[in-house]
Design an enzyme around this catalytic site. Structure first.
Site, PDB file in Angstrom:
ATOM      1  N   ASP A  78     -19.137  -8.297  -7.577  1.00 24.03           N
ATOM      2  CA  ASP A  78     -18.587  -9.303  -8.482  1.00 24.03           C
ATOM      3  C   ASP A  78     -17.261  -9.776  -7.899  1.00 24.03           C
ATOM      4  O   ASP A  78     -16.587  -9.028  -7.189  1.00 24.03           O
ATOM      5  CB  ASP A  78     -18.345  -8.713  -9.872  1.00 24.03           C
ATOM      6  CG  ASP A  78     -19.628  -8.429 -10.638  1.00 24.03           C
ATOM      7  OD1 ASP A  78     -20.621  -9.129 -10.408  1.00 24.03           O
ATOM      8  OD2 ASP A  78     -19.623  -7.504 -11.473  1.00 24.03           O
ATOM      9  N   ASP A  93     -24.774 -13.600 -12.148  1.00 20.77           N
ATOM     10  CA  ASP A  93     -24.387 -13.432 -13.548  1.00 20.77           C
ATOM     11  C   ASP A  93     -24.235 -14.785 -14.243  1.00 20.77           C
ATOM     12  O   ASP A  93     -24.613 -14.950 -15.406  1.00 20.77           O
ATOM     13  CB  ASP A  93     -23.061 -12.668 -13.657  1.00 20.77           C
ATOM     14  CG  ASP A  93     -23.137 -11.254 -13.130  1.00 20.77           C
ATOM     15  OD1 ASP A  93     -24.239 -10.674 -13.112  1.00 20.77           O
ATOM     16  OD2 ASP A  93     -22.080 -10.725 -12.723  1.00 20.77           O
TER      17      ASP A  93
END
Length: 175
Positions: free
Chosen positions: A124, A142
């Protein structure tokens, strides 16, 4: 949409999302890992490397490694396979619900690649927010999962079915 059209749309979205997701994660590993976070647009956007071993917002990250990896990988596989079967076998799905499902499948597959090839961790690197209101750290996969879920919730409210064509007699009355 026909089944063939849905499958073509799925593959097109899958190719674009996976290319963007994996390319941005590679860049994040190369340029952001072990570096301080970088803020842009007056702090609205922030790039900061993180490896998420849990699910959404690191849920389950504290589980024992074997359980966590098995559970999260298994759930991810079920999500991707289940949604793919639904998209392919679904009858009368219109373009927008099909696109939403393709985003969900692609996002799930993007994170599944990380889980399988990065020891259960998902890369991330993006954070958005204003003042104290901030997102958690996320990635392109995401973003696709969230967008797909919202879009499917909106378009799925009608059952995701294509609108039936207006009967010929009704159209001639309207003219």
């Amino acid at each position: 949409m026909s089944r063939a059209e849905r499958i073509r749309l799925l593959f097109a979205v899958l190719l674009v999302v996976l290319a963007l997701d994996q390319a941005t994660k590679l860049l994040a590993r190369k340029h952001l890992a072990y570096q301080p976070g970088q803020s842009y647009l007056g702090g609205v956007a922030r790039l900061e490397y993180a490896e998420n071993r849990g699910a959404f917002l690191s849920l389950g990250a504290d589980l024992p490694a074997g359980w966590r990896e098995g559970l999260l990988t298994g759930l991810n596989v079920l999500l991707v396979v289940g949604l793919t079967v639904y998209l392919v076998r679904g009858r009368d799905l219109s373009r927008w619900p099909t696109f939403a499902l393709a985003l969900l499948i692609s996002g799930g597959f993007g994170n599944l690649i990380d889980r399988v090839f990065r020891g259960g961790a998902v890369v991330d690197f993006m954070i958005l927010g204003v003042g104290p209101v901030r997102t958690g750290v996320f990635n392109v996969a995401d973003l696709c999962l969230t967008t797909g879920a919202i879009l499917f919730a909106i378009t799925g409210a009608t059952g995701g079915r294509a609108e039936a064509p207006e009967p010929e007699a009704e159209r001639s009355k309207a003219d």
